[in-house]
Design a protein around this motif. Structure first.
Motif, PDB file in Angstrom:
ATOM      1  N   HIS A   1      59.782  16.279 -44.219  1.00 20.62           N
ATOM      2  CA  HIS A   1      58.530  17.043 -44.294  1.00 20.62           C
ATOM      3  C   HIS A   1      58.701  18.441 -43.707  1.00 20.62           C
ATOM      4  N   ILE A   2      59.325  18.522 -42.542  1.00 16.75           N
ATOM      5  CA  ILE A   2      59.465  19.818 -41.880  1.00 16.75           C
ATOM      6  C   ILE A   2      60.410  20.730 -42.663  1.00 16.75           C
ATOM      7  N   SER A   3      61.457  20.170 -43.250  1.00 17.17           N
ATOM      8  CA  SER A   3      62.358  21.021 -44.035  1.00 17.17           C
ATOM      9  C   SER A   3      61.648  21.581 -45.259  1.00 17.17           C
ATOM     10  N   HIS A   4      60.726  20.804 -45.844  1.00 19.07           N
ATOM     11  CA  HIS A   4      59.942  21.327 -46.964  1.00 19.07           C
ATOM     12  C   HIS A   4      58.943  22.374 -46.494  1.00 19.07           C
ATOM     13  N   MET A   5      58.342  22.162 -45.324  1.00 18.34           N
ATOM     14  CA  MET A   5      57.376  23.126 -44.792  1.00 18.34           C
ATOM     15  C   MET A   5      58.036  24.481 -44.527  1.00 18.34           C
ATOM     16  N   SER A   6      59.261  24.452 -44.068  1.00 18.43           N
ATOM     17  CA  SER A   6      59.983  25.699 -43.817  1.00 18.43           C
ATOM     18  C   SER A   6      60.060  26.535 -45.093  1.00 18.43           C
ATOM     19  N   ARG A   7      60.433  25.900 -46.178  1.00 17.72           N
ATOM     20  CA  ARG A   7      60.539  26.614 -47.453  1.00 17.72           C
ATOM     21  C   ARG A   7      59.155  26.997 -47.989  1.00 17.72           C
ATOM     22  N   ASP A   8      58.166  26.124 -47.807  1.00 22.09           N
ATOM     23  CA  ASP A   8      56.814  26.434 -48.280  1.00 22.09           C
ATOM     24  C   ASP A   8      56.245  27.676 -47.585  1.00 22.09           C
ATOM     25  N   LEU A   9      56.680  27.896 -46.348  1.00 26.01           N
ATOM     26  CA  LEU A   9      56.209  29.058 -45.595  1.00 26.01           C
ATOM     27  C   LEU A   9      57.046  30.301 -45.866  1.00 26.01           C
ATOM     28  N   GLY A  10      58.000  30.197 -46.780  1.00 22.73           N
ATOM     29  CA  GLY A  10      58.774  31.365 -47.186  1.00 22.73           C
ATOM     30  C   GLY A  10      60.085  31.567 -46.458  1.00 22.73           C
TER      31      GLY A  10
ATOM     32  N   GLY B   1      64.478  35.689 -41.391  1.00 22.61           N
ATOM     33  CA  GLY B   1      64.027  35.063 -42.624  1.00 22.61           C
ATOM     34  C   GLY B   1      64.480  33.634 -42.809  1.00 22.61           C
ATOM     35  N   VAL B   2      65.267  33.128 -41.861  1.00 28.38           N
ATOM     36  CA  VAL B   2      65.751  31.745 -41.925  1.00 28.38           C
ATOM     37  C   VAL B   2      64.835  30.851 -41.097  1.00 28.38           C
ATOM     38  N   GLY B   3      64.505  29.678 -41.647  1.00 22.88           N
ATOM     39  CA  GLY B   3      63.683  28.722 -40.920  1.00 22.88           C
ATOM     40  C   GLY B   3      64.499  27.637 -40.260  1.00 22.88           C
ATOM     41  N   MET B   4      65.504  27.130 -40.992  1.00 24.62           N
ATOM     42  CA  MET B   4      66.332  26.044 -40.485  1.00 24.62           C
ATOM     43  C   MET B   4      67.788  26.257 -40.889  1.00 24.62           C
ATOM     44  N   VAL B   5      68.687  25.807 -40.015  1.00 26.10           N
ATOM     45  CA  VAL B   5      70.122  25.797 -40.317  1.00 26.10           C
ATOM     46  C   VAL B   5      70.642  24.419 -39.934  1.00 26.10           C
ATOM     47  N   ALA B   6      71.360  23.773 -40.847  1.00 26.33           N
ATOM     48  CA  ALA B   6      71.873  22.427 -40.584  1.00 26.33           C
ATOM     49  C   ALA B   6      73.367  22.357 -40.858  1.00 26.33           C
ATOM     50  N   SER B   7      74.067  21.566 -40.049  1.00 23.86           N
ATOM     51  CA  SER B   7      75.472  21.261 -40.314  1.00 23.86           C
ATOM     52  C   SER B   7      75.552  20.047 -41.222  1.00 23.86           C
ATOM     53  N   VAL B   8      76.391  20.114 -42.232  1.00 26.09           N
ATOM     54  CA  VAL B   8      76.595  18.957 -43.089  1.00 26.09           C
ATOM     55  C   VAL B   8      77.264  17.857 -42.272  1.00 26.09           C
ATOM     56  N   THR B   9      76.997  16.599 -42.617  1.00 27.14           N
ATOM     57  CA  THR B   9      77.556  15.476 -41.873  1.00 27.14           C
ATOM     58  C   THR B   9      78.722  14.851 -42.631  1.00 27.14           C
ATOM     59  N   VAL B  10      79.710  14.360 -41.864  1.00 29.17           N
ATOM     60  CA  VAL B  10      80.890  13.722 -42.468  1.00 29.17           C
ATOM     61  C   VAL B  10      81.218  12.436 -41.721  1.00 29.17           C
TER      62      VAL B  10
END
Length: 233
Positions: free
Chosen positions: A180-189, A115-124
């Motif tokens: 755009h792609i991060s929004h598409m991931s959520r738009d697709l559920g 159910g996950v589309g993307m996983v990102a590490s926060v940047t420091v």
């Protein structure tokens, strides 16, 4: 069951010293890597080839695929998507101004559940403070689903999401596609997960120094962006 190793890519455009640090960090953490050289200088392209021989990474020179001027992020994304789908693996994008830690990739994979589309590490930054492009995450205390835009600084795109949305649909008039792609991931559920507990060092815009003007001279930055059609998102 152990997860299949992801297909890890790094787009590179000059800034060879920072890029080499980023490359070595991934190799040291035990993973293989494909570098997409987006029209670096001949000297820097040769240095990448030398690193390929030394470290066993693959270097793809974009100039052999197209005569389109840099940036060629759409071509890189399309090529990488096809490769990851064919391999039945997730895709991990690490940009050339990002230094991963030993467990970074493994933690991205662990968080990439159904159910996950993307996983990102926060940047420091070098002092450990959250920096661009995740300033909004300074208020977050723990890992979790995030509705804000993601960057490709250090991000995993799951195979399920890759199969659900073709990057052939990306607007060819744009330069960058992470928002755009991060929004598409959520738009697709799908859920997008931001890892606060697994930060990576980010040296913003090392490969495109003109973008530092965003912080030092924002008026000149936006003038160049508008008049020279740079940095189209």
């Amino acid at each position: 069951m152990k997860k299949r190793s992801p297909y890890i890519i790094m787009p590179v455009k000059d800034s060879i010293e920072t890029a080499e640090q980023a490359i070595r960090a991934i190799v040291t953490s035990g993973y293989t890597l494909t570098v997409y050289d987006d029209n670096s200088s001949s000297e820097n392209a040769a240095q990448l080839d030398s690193l390929a021989t030394e470290l066993g990474i693959e270097v793809v020179h974009i100039s052999a695929l197209t005569d389109h001027p840099s940036p060629n992020y759409r071509l890189v994304l399309n090529t990488a998507q096809q490769k990851a789908i064919a391999d039945k693996s997730d895709l991990v994008i690490v940009e050339s101004d990002v230094i991963v830690r030993e467990q970074t990739i493994a933690r991205l994979q662990k968080a990439a559940t159904e159910g996950v589309g993307m996983v990102a590490s926060v940047t420091v930054d070098e002092q450990g403070s959250i920096n661009f492009p995740y300033e909004y995450a300074k208020k977050y205390k723990q890992d979790g689903e995030c509705s804000k835009r993601f960057s490709f600084c250090c991000t995993l795109l799951t195979n399920a999401f890759l199969r659900a949305y073709s990057f052939e649909q990306l607007d060819p008039t744009k330069n960058w596609y992470d928002v755009h792609i991060s929004h598409m991931s959520r738009d697709l559920g799908y859920k997008n997960i931001l890892l606060i507990s697994s930060p990576v060092l980010h040296k913003p815009h090392s490969s495109r120094p003109w973008k530092q003007l965003k912080y030092t001279n924002p008026l000149l930055y936006y003038w160049r962006k508008l008049t020279q059609h740079k940095d189209k998102i």
